[in-house]
Enzyme design. Sequence first.
Site, PDB file in Angstrom:
ATOM      1  N   HIS A   1      42.852  33.120  48.285  1.00  0.00           N
ATOM      2  CA  HIS A   1      42.486  34.371  47.577  1.00  0.00           C
ATOM      3  C   HIS A   1      40.982  34.797  47.892  1.00  0.00           C
ATOM      4  O   HIS A   1      40.549  35.644  47.221  1.00  0.00           O
ATOM      5  CB  HIS A   1      42.721  34.182  46.125  1.00  0.00           C
ATOM      6  CG  HIS A   1      42.687  35.159  45.373  1.00  0.00           C
ATOM      7  ND1 HIS A   1      41.903  35.430  44.343  1.00  0.00           N
ATOM      8  CD2 HIS A   1      43.682  36.439  45.398  1.00  0.00           C
ATOM      9  CE1 HIS A   1      42.320  36.836  43.880  1.00  0.00           C
ATOM     10  NE2 HIS A   1      43.294  37.352  44.569  1.00  0.00           N
TER      11      HIS A   1
ATOM     12  N   LYS B   1      37.488  35.958  49.527  1.00  0.00           N
ATOM     13  CA  LYS B   1      36.895  37.136  50.470  1.00  0.00           C
ATOM     14  C   LYS B   1      35.488  36.644  50.816  1.00  0.00           C
ATOM     15  O   LYS B   1      34.574  36.607  50.023  1.00  0.00           O
ATOM     16  CB  LYS B   1      36.776  38.320  49.247  1.00  0.00           C
ATOM     17  CG  LYS B   1      38.185  39.149  49.114  1.00  0.00           C
ATOM     18  CD  LYS B   1      38.685  38.326  47.646  1.00  0.00           C
ATOM     19  CE  LYS B   1      39.937  38.974  47.161  1.00  0.00           C
ATOM     20  NZ  LYS B   1      40.569  38.252  46.347  1.00  0.00           N
TER      21      LYS B   1
ATOM     22  N   ASP C   1      25.991  36.804  61.418  1.00  0.00           N
ATOM     23  CA  ASP C   1      24.872  36.108  62.182  1.00  0.00           C
ATOM     24  C   ASP C   1      24.514  34.874  61.421  1.00  0.00           C
ATOM     25  O   ASP C   1      23.072  34.430  61.654  1.00  0.00           O
ATOM     26  CB  ASP C   1      23.876  37.124  62.359  1.00  0.00           C
ATOM     27  CG  ASP C   1      24.121  38.127  63.651  1.00  0.00           C
ATOM     28  OD1 ASP C   1      25.231  37.978  64.159  1.00  0.00           O
ATOM     29  OD2 ASP C   1      23.466  38.997  63.525  1.00  0.00           O
TER      30      ASP C   1
ATOM     31  N   HIS D   1      39.544  45.820  38.705  1.00  0.00           N
ATOM     32  CA  HIS D   1      39.850  44.748  39.613  1.00  0.00           C
ATOM     33  C   HIS D   1      38.716  43.902  39.523  1.00  0.00           C
ATOM     34  O   HIS D   1      38.826  42.646  40.188  1.00  0.00           O
ATOM     35  CB  HIS D   1      40.325  45.121  40.965  1.00  0.00           C
ATOM     36  CG  HIS D   1      41.113  44.090  41.716  1.00  0.00           C
ATOM     37  ND1 HIS D   1      40.311  43.465  42.898  1.00  0.00           N
ATOM     38  CD2 HIS D   1      42.242  43.265  41.537  1.00  0.00           C
ATOM     39  CE1 HIS D   1      41.159  42.421  43.213  1.00  0.00           C
ATOM     40  NE2 HIS D   1      42.332  42.336  42.455  1.00  0.00           N
TER      41      HIS D   1
ATOM     42  N   LYS E   1      36.124  40.939  38.739  1.00  0.00           N
ATOM     43  CA  LYS E   1      36.096  39.666  38.292  1.00  0.00           C
ATOM     44  C   LYS E   1      34.759  39.146  37.744  1.00  0.00           C
ATOM     45  O   LYS E   1      33.977  38.611  38.671  1.00  0.00           O
ATOM     46  CB  LYS E   1      37.028  38.647  39.321  1.00  0.00           C
ATOM     47  CG  LYS E   1      38.102  38.956  39.575  1.00  0.00           C
ATOM     48  CD  LYS E   1      38.087  39.487  41.077  1.00  0.00           C
ATOM     49  CE  LYS E   1      39.413  39.786  41.971  1.00  0.00           C
ATOM     50  NZ  LYS E   1      40.576  39.964  41.338  1.00  0.00           N
TER      51      LYS E   1
ATOM     52  N   ASP F   1      25.642  35.128  27.559  1.00  0.00           N
ATOM     53  CA  ASP F   1      24.322  35.608  27.236  1.00  0.00           C
ATOM     54  C   ASP F   1      23.613  36.379  28.216  1.00  0.00           C
ATOM     55  O   ASP F   1      24.143  37.102  28.934  1.00  0.00           O
ATOM     56  CB  ASP F   1      23.701  34.165  26.491  1.00  0.00           C
ATOM     57  CG  ASP F   1      24.218  33.676  25.293  1.00  0.00           C
ATOM     58  OD1 ASP F   1      25.037  34.376  24.761  1.00  0.00           O
ATOM     59  OD2 ASP F   1      23.857  32.450  24.790  1.00  0.00           O
TER      60      ASP F   1
END
Length: 492
Positions: A234, A236, A241, A410, A412, A417
Amino acid sequence: MVIKGILIIFYILSIIISIKLILENRDPSKTLIWILIFMLFPGIGIFIYIILGRNIRKIKINNTYKIANNMKKDRLLFNLEEMEQLAKCQSEIIKEGKVPGYEEMDSRVLKVISLLLNTGIFPFTINNNVQVYIDGNEKFDNLIKDIRNAKDHIHLEYFIIKDSEIGNKIKKELIEKAKEGIKIRIIYDDVGCWRFWFHRSFFKEMKTYGIEIIPYLKGKIAIPVGGQLNYRNHRKIVVIDGKIGYTGGINIGDEYIGKNKKFGYWRDTHIRIEGTSVYMLQMIFLTDWYYNTKEVLIKNNLFPKLSTKGNTMMQIVASGPDSDWESMHYAYFYAICQAKKSIYIETPYFIPDESLLKALKCAALSGVELIILFPKIADHKIVNTASYSYFQEILESGGKVYLYNKGFLHSKVIIIDDFMASTGSANMDLRSFKLNFEVNAFIYDRQLIEEIKEDFIHDLQESEELQRDKFENRKIFIKMKESISRLFSPIL
């Protein structure tokens, strides 16, 4: 007689699998659910178990050790060993109760850092400049600019890459860079993309220009089954470079730039990193590449010397079914328990286990402000429905739940605090903590945390509060639907 004989065979197989499940010492609730399924639907239950239920964590860990030995022979672990030594050195520094140059650091930060250092090779870095993007258009505009400026290599790793407007735009840019001699490698998830039959033809043109493209945990048949279906990459990740990195919640598809009629505006969170943490993203990518190809890619050009980029302290954390510890799960639990003022959570799916749910309820009951921001629109019906059964307990304990109205949420994000924020690919659900291969950035820079918090507060203004009195009076069949969905959420 034939049908009776088949049923007997199914029941015998069900008993054997049930004994195996018990011996694996799984979560009791999951084990009981599987046994119940076998009792009620012996034939169908076995088929579902073969597709979704097999636990490959221990198998994967054993395989990882074998792979590690091969990696040592191929010198890939040279960099991993350096990171491990760095992590051990940092652990010793943390034990002294301070980090040089950060004497005023919250002690809770030191504890979270220490926990992550002890559950994996996740050294913290301080030479980082981080930009936060709150939608796909902003992320892709900057990503394309960075791709155009690439001088040596481009690495991409995504759960989903779609033959779409934005997918073809990136494809065109990558082909142009390949023509210039830039080395390009792409990892996609075979499960995330199998339903998009195009992906083989979509990738074919890029391969003709020398772009290397591989699936993660490739199935031997068109539709992945067994562990491959249940265990998904899952992550990404983009590394350009060895100097610029991207990670977050945005895949490659038109819905992520707000061009899906059902979802409309797509609210997400992604970050762009310049600095030492890019090395960590690079190592995750190279390890994933090696795991699937056995090709060693450790070269100096992949880890160039970096000048001073910023002073953001952060840790890049990877987790998956091949990990000894559920690093993100543990870090979230500890950070939630340490909250004094507020806990802000943005997640498209909310399926906590008993420990996280209890930690959140304890925080709310102790007076900590707990706010969960959740999409009003559902993209996965069963998971979305199951989430509402957990909201009942959150509201009863004094927490608040808001439903995002502007489009689909979507993002996450968790903010504790002003001492910690985390964003990446992991949702607040059991799948992300236990089954998926995920990557998150744990951020300890107060200025950046404040920026992320401001985005959260702005999202609240686009949301409606889930009122406890109205919610508790919802119709009985809705409550039943939520409870049934929750019952099966541990195996989703």
